[in-house]
Design a protein around this motif. Structure first.
Motif, PDB file in Angstrom:
ATOM      1  N   GLU A   1       0.496 -44.090  23.803  1.00 27.47           N
ATOM      2  CA  GLU A   1       0.420 -43.502  22.333  1.00 27.47           C
ATOM      3  C   GLU A   1      -1.316 -43.712  21.893  1.00 27.47           C
ATOM      4  O   GLU A   1      -2.179 -44.301  22.610  1.00 27.47           O
ATOM      5  N   ARG A   2      -1.433 -43.307  20.670  1.00 29.04           N
ATOM      6  CA  ARG A   2      -2.485 -43.757  19.921  1.00 29.04           C
ATOM      7  C   ARG A   2      -2.679 -45.055  19.715  1.00 29.04           C
ATOM      8  O   ARG A   2      -1.650 -45.714  19.384  1.00 29.04           O
ATOM      9  N   LEU A   3      -4.083 -45.770  19.791  1.00 28.26           N
ATOM     10  CA  LEU A   3      -3.967 -47.216  19.536  1.00 28.26           C
ATOM     11  C   LEU A   3      -3.895 -47.415  18.060  1.00 28.26           C
ATOM     12  O   LEU A   3      -4.886 -47.426  17.131  1.00 28.26           O
TER      13      LEU A   3
ATOM     14  N   ASN B   1      -4.717 -31.092   9.345  1.00 26.32           N
ATOM     15  CA  ASN B   1      -6.233 -31.691   9.560  1.00 26.32           C
ATOM     16  C   ASN B   1      -6.567 -31.834  11.130  1.00 26.32           C
ATOM     17  O   ASN B   1      -7.598 -31.413  11.198  1.00 26.32           O
ATOM     18  N   ARG B   2      -5.756 -32.060  11.921  1.00 26.86           N
ATOM     19  CA  ARG B   2      -6.077 -32.093  13.358  1.00 26.86           C
ATOM     20  C   ARG B   2      -5.908 -30.798  13.852  1.00 26.86           C
ATOM     21  O   ARG B   2      -5.022 -30.075  13.618  1.00 26.86           O
ATOM     22  N   GLU B   3      -7.203 -30.197  14.464  1.00 33.61           N
ATOM     23  CA  GLU B   3      -6.860 -29.104  15.276  1.00 33.61           C
ATOM     24  C   GLU B   3      -6.399 -29.248  16.627  1.00 33.61           C
ATOM     25  O   GLU B   3      -6.633 -29.951  17.073  1.00 33.61           O
TER      26      GLU B   3
ATOM     27  N   LEU C   1      -2.406 -43.679   2.317  1.00 35.02           N
ATOM     28  CA  LEU C   1      -1.068 -43.170   2.418  1.00 35.02           C
ATOM     29  C   LEU C   1      -0.564 -43.669   3.764  1.00 35.02           C
ATOM     30  O   LEU C   1       0.796 -43.897   3.868  1.00 35.02           O
ATOM     31  N   TRP C   2      -1.080 -43.821   4.869  1.00 35.72           N
ATOM     32  CA  TRP C   2      -0.639 -44.171   6.033  1.00 35.72           C
ATOM     33  C   TRP C   2       0.254 -45.541   6.154  1.00 35.72           C
ATOM     34  O   TRP C   2       1.162 -45.425   6.526  1.00 35.72           O
ATOM     35  N   PRO C   3      -0.399 -46.620   5.481  1.00 37.57           N
ATOM     36  CA  PRO C   3       0.221 -47.706   5.503  1.00 37.57           C
ATOM     37  C   PRO C   3       1.404 -47.957   4.476  1.00 37.57           C
ATOM     38  O   PRO C   3       2.304 -48.475   4.389  1.00 37.57           O
TER      39      PRO C   3
ATOM     40  N   SER D   1      -1.836 -35.970  20.052  1.00 36.41           N
ATOM     41  CA  SER D   1      -1.190 -35.939  18.556  1.00 36.41           C
ATOM     42  C   SER D   1       0.128 -35.118  18.741  1.00 36.41           C
ATOM     43  O   SER D   1       0.285 -33.958  19.263  1.00 36.41           O
ATOM     44  N   GLY D   2       1.146 -35.688  18.301  1.00 37.96           N
ATOM     45  CA  GLY D   2       2.745 -35.289  18.328  1.00 37.96           C
ATOM     46  C   GLY D   2       2.613 -33.925  17.506  1.00 37.96           C
ATOM     47  O   GLY D   2       3.523 -33.015  17.914  1.00 37.96           O
ATOM     48  N   LEU D   3       1.848 -34.082  16.400  1.00 38.64           N
ATOM     49  CA  LEU D   3       1.769 -32.684  15.423  1.00 38.64           C
ATOM     50  C   LEU D   3       1.261 -31.451  16.490  1.00 38.64           C
ATOM     51  O   LEU D   3       1.969 -30.457  16.293  1.00 38.64           O
ATOM     52  N   VAL D   4       0.262 -31.649  17.003  1.00 38.51           N
ATOM     53  CA  VAL D   4      -0.307 -30.716  17.865  1.00 38.51           C
ATOM     54  C   VAL D   4       0.695 -30.299  18.849  1.00 38.51           C
ATOM     55  O   VAL D   4       0.851 -28.939  19.151  1.00 38.51           O
TER      56      VAL D   4
ATOM     57  N   HIS E   1       5.189 -35.648   8.344  1.00 38.82           N
ATOM     58  CA  HIS E   1       5.259 -36.057   9.783  1.00 38.82           C
ATOM     59  C   HIS E   1       5.688 -37.528   9.902  1.00 38.82           C
ATOM     60  O   HIS E   1       5.920 -38.244  10.959  1.00 38.82           O
ATOM     61  N   ILE E   2       5.427 -38.301   8.716  1.00 34.50           N
ATOM     62  CA  ILE E   2       5.464 -39.639   8.865  1.00 34.50           C
ATOM     63  C   ILE E   2       6.676 -39.901   7.959  1.00 34.50           C
ATOM     64  O   ILE E   2       7.328 -39.253   7.007  1.00 34.50           O
ATOM     65  N   PRO E   3       7.115 -41.212   7.878  1.00 31.44           N
ATOM     66  CA  PRO E   3       8.209 -41.825   7.107  1.00 31.44           C
ATOM     67  C   PRO E   3       7.797 -41.559   5.487  1.00 31.44           C
ATOM     68  O   PRO E   3       6.700 -41.615   5.138  1.00 31.44           O
TER      69      PRO E   3
ATOM     70  N   PRO F   1      -7.717 -44.206  21.811  1.00 29.42           N
ATOM     71  CA  PRO F   1      -8.676 -44.509  20.631  1.00 29.42           C
ATOM     72  C   PRO F   1      -8.162 -43.658  19.357  1.00 29.42           C
ATOM     73  O   PRO F   1      -8.172 -42.316  19.606  1.00 29.42           O
ATOM     74  N   SER F   2      -8.134 -44.508  18.441  1.00 27.30           N
ATOM     75  CA  SER F   2      -7.919 -43.490  17.189  1.00 27.30           C
ATOM     76  C   SER F   2      -8.297 -43.985  15.663  1.00 27.30           C
ATOM     77  O   SER F   2      -8.211 -45.307  15.620  1.00 27.30           O
ATOM     78  N   ARG F   3      -8.835 -43.449  14.945  1.00 28.43           N
ATOM     79  CA  ARG F   3      -9.347 -43.874  13.520  1.00 28.43           C
ATOM     80  C   ARG F   3     -10.030 -45.284  13.647  1.00 28.43           C
ATOM     81  O   ARG F   3      -9.998 -45.974  13.085  1.00 28.43           O
TER      82      ARG F   3
HETATM   83  O1  F6P Z   1       1.993 -39.475  13.190  1.00 28.52           O
HETATM   84  C1  F6P Z   1       1.413 -38.549  12.236  1.00 28.52           C
HETATM   85  C2  F6P Z   1       0.362 -38.148  12.649  1.00 28.52           C
HETATM   86  O2  F6P Z   1      -0.564 -37.235  11.513  1.00 28.52           O
HETATM   87  C3  F6P Z   1       0.745 -37.119  13.439  1.00 28.52           C
HETATM   88  O3  F6P Z   1       1.395 -36.185  13.104  1.00 28.52           O
HETATM   89  C4  F6P Z   1      -0.306 -36.836  14.381  1.00 28.52           C
HETATM   90  O4  F6P Z   1       0.154 -36.472  15.763  1.00 28.52           O
HETATM   91  C5  F6P Z   1      -1.185 -38.258  14.507  1.00 28.52           C
HETATM   92  O5  F6P Z   1      -0.690 -38.742  13.165  1.00 28.52           O
HETATM   93  C6  F6P Z   1      -2.349 -37.992  14.821  1.00 28.52           C
HETATM   94  O6  F6P Z   1      -3.375 -38.685  14.043  1.00 28.52           O
HETATM   95  P1  F6P Z   1      -4.749 -38.390  13.560  1.00 28.52           P
HETATM   96  O7  F6P Z   1      -5.110 -36.976  13.585  1.00 28.52           O
HETATM   97  O8  F6P Z   1      -5.451 -39.030  12.586  1.00 28.52           O
HETATM   98  O9  F6P Z   1      -5.478 -38.628  15.156  1.00 28.52           O
END
Ligand code: F6P
Length: 594
Positions: free
Chosen positions: A368-370, A97-99, A186-188, A117-120, A257-259, A405-407
């Motif tokens: 971290e993200r908030l 989802n995240r670019e 899904l997140w919570p 983002s850890g994923l990125v 990426h999440i539990p 800031p996040s979501r």
């Molecule tokens: O921790 C899960 C996750 O999707 C990560 O893989 C990613 O780094 C983070 O949340 C980013 O969240 P968002 O894209 O909603 O800002």
């Protein structure tokens, strides 16, 4: 009598031989210890070391990998070698989802942002190494301005090595799919943070529609019928099945990426069977830890007509086999970022000046993200507890919290932001004065370079997630400390605590315990810090992100080999046996896939 004397002599000879053998063994052992890195770290117990080794062996065995893989030095070259030798002509497509690069409009200019983002952070170096295609939602305000007529842009800017293909979503789709189903449902559901998941019909519809849109884009970007598609995260539970239906020969590797919750919790989701069915379209499903992989398998076992092959870590469902493995994610090593950074001393000076940290105060940081899963408020509680239990620390500790800031439009996130501001203010009023603020809360996005500089300036880094798949901040902190100093406090509920055994492990729900651990960190001598940090750096270096991706690609290569054999055997079998699951497993064993 004489006989007794002879026996006694023999016993003496045997004992002295035994003692000499023991002495030789002990001296060899000590010699080896002196020459091993581990021996130079008195702060860390041998028990911990051998347990860590056993753990690695167990993980390897579970994942069907060879222990020899641990001896490989994993790098971008290793990945390229796997691709050219084991997966020739394979096109690697990443979907998230995240670019990795967001283009925003700022004061009439186009500004480039790398998201927090850890994923990125993990996937960017991999996609660069594979020269692949990355498909992601184009959420930046200037994203449309920089793409070509096929919605593609070459990245990284300045030194392009792969294609970013942007997918556009309507406001309604984004609300329902990303904010709604993914982040309020899904997140919570997947994190034990005691925030109630919200499931709405309309969000589910948007989620399905968005997954379909991404599936269309994967098909459009595929150069042939057999790409390797790396699907990322909980935004795309339905995508693997959609890809499988349209590109049956693709290898689809989905990484969650999440539990993954236990089956009881998972059963709350009204679309649980659809989600499992979607995910089981994957060739491989990966989790950070074996524990979450097991939870997933249990959920499949409970809700789907399937066959679980525990010894193979595989699920057979609807005539298809999906492997369920643990692949602990990691970061780039050596961290490219370090090249651009000032020395640790300069970083300390700069960060202390920038945030007004007194020279005689120890600096604790959180980055971290908030997000309510990160345990930010719990850290504040622990700090307060430290001041109450050990008043001599007031004035001697500053806690710098960087919170991207996040979501932010979601009520749970707004509420968290307000509570953090309020609590930080309270602590500053109660324990601070005109020249001393115990908490510096900066709720702003920071670049990776800034973040690494903050890590390098820190005496202590706190990663106190209530629940976290892995948590790459912990690994980034370790990577940033080439001076081998700094203490990591790490939540036992973050996947990283399975690997970074030399961190000070804490339970974020226990403020008293956490405050005592903070004191331990504040008073830890440089030698113990060095011993712990050196060991953690060894772990992150050896288990870097190239190994994470390489293990999946090697498994993908074995699957491809198996598929090829399947195809050949299926042609000859069909007339005799028909296709069945048992023969598939037998054939799989025949090509050595565990
Ligand atoms: O921790 C899960 C996750 O999707 C990560 O893989 C990613 O780094 C983070 O949340 C980013 O969240 P968002 O894209 O909603 O800002």
């Amino acid at each position: 009598m004489i006989q007794y004397g002879v026996d006694f002599l023999w016993v003496l000879i045997l004992i002295s031989l035994g003692l000499s053998a023991l002495a030789i063994f002990v001296s060899i052992f000590q010699h080896r210890r002196r020459h091993s890195k581990a021996a130079s770290m008195p702060a860390v117990g041998d028990d911990v070391a051998s347990e860590a080794a056993r753990q690695v062996m167990r993980e390897f065995e579970k994942n069907g990998q060879s222990v020899d893989a641990a001896l490989v030095t994993w790098s971008p070259e290793t990945l390229r070698k796997i691709l050219t030798e084991d997966l020739p002509d394979a096109q690697v497509i990443v979907v998230s989802n995240r670019e990795p690069y967001i283009h925003n409009e700022k004061n009439g200019e186009v500004e480039l942002v790398v998201p927090a983002s850890g994923l990125v952070a993990a996937l960017e170096p991999i996609t660069r190494a594979c020269a692949g295609t990355w498909i992601a939602y184009g959420g930046g305000t200037a994203d449309r301005e920089v793409v070509d007529s096929n919605d593609r842009v070459q990245v990284p800017p300045g030194n392009p090595s792969y294609t970013l293909r942007r997918v556009w979503l309507t406001e309604e789709e984004y609300q329902g799919y990303y904010l709604g189903f993914a982040n309020e449902g899904l997140w919570p559901l997947c994190h034990i943070a005691f925030t109630r998941p919200i499931f709405r019909d309309s969000d589910w519809e948007a989620y399905e529609a968005a997954n379909r849109k991404f599936a269309d884009t994967v098909v459009a970007e595929a150069r042939n019928e057999r790409p390797i598609v790396l699907v990322q995260d909980y935004h795309f539970a339905l995508l693997p099945r959609m890809i499988r239906e349209r590109l049956p020969e693709a290898i689809v590797i989905t990484f969650w990426h999440i539990p993954w919750p236990n089956s009881e919790v998972f059963s709350i989701c009204p679309w649980r069977e659809r989600i499992l069915d979607g995910l089981l379209g994957s060739s491989i499903i990966g989790f950070h830890t074996q524990f979450h992989a097991n939870n997933f398998t249990e959920s499949v076992d409970r809700f789907m007509e399937s066959r679980i092959e525990r010894a193979d870590a595989a699920v057979s469902y609807g005539g298809q086999t999906t492997l369920v493995h643990a692949y602990p994610i990691s970061i780039e090593w050596p961290a490219e970022m370090l090249k651009a950074l000032p020395s640790v001393e300069q970083s300390q000076q700069h960060i202390r000046e920038r945030f007004g940290i007194p020279a005689d105060a120890k600096l604790c940081v959180g980055v971290e993200r908030l997000d309510y899963t990160k345990g930010i408020l719990d850290r504040f509680h622990a700090l307060e507890e430290l001041f109450i239990r050990h008043p001599e620390t007031i004035g001697k500790v500053v806690f710098l919290q960087i919170a991207a800031p996040s979501r932010g439009t979601l009520p749970a996130y707004k509420q968290l932001h307000e509570e953090c501001l309020r609590f930080a203010e309270e602590l500053n009023e109660r324990y601070g004065n005109e020249t001393y603020r115990p908490v510096v809360l900066v709720a702003q996005h920071h670049s990776q370079k800034d973040v690494y500089e903050i890590y390098r300036a820190a005496d202590i880094c706190l990663v106190t997630s209530l629940h976290d798949g892995m948590n790459l901040v912990a690994k980034e902190f370790v990577a940033s400390r080439d001076d081998e100093q700094g203490v990591l406090l790490l939540s036992t509920f973050a996947g990283a605590s399975r690997e970074l055994l030399e961190a000070l492990i804490v339970n974020p729900y226990d403020a008293a315990m956490m405050s005592e651990t903070m004191l331990q960190a504040l008073t830890m001598g440089p030698e113990e810090q060095r011993g712990r940090m050196r060991r953690m750096r060894d772990i992150v270096r050896d288990n870097n992100v190239y190994r994470w991706a390489g293990s999946m690609l090697l498994d993908a290569a074995r699957l491809r080999k198996r598929d090829e054999l399947d195809r050949v055997t299926a042609l000859s079998d069909r007339s005799v046996n028909g296709d069945n699951v048992v023969s598939m497993f037998e054939r799989k064993q025949a090509v050595g896939f565990r």
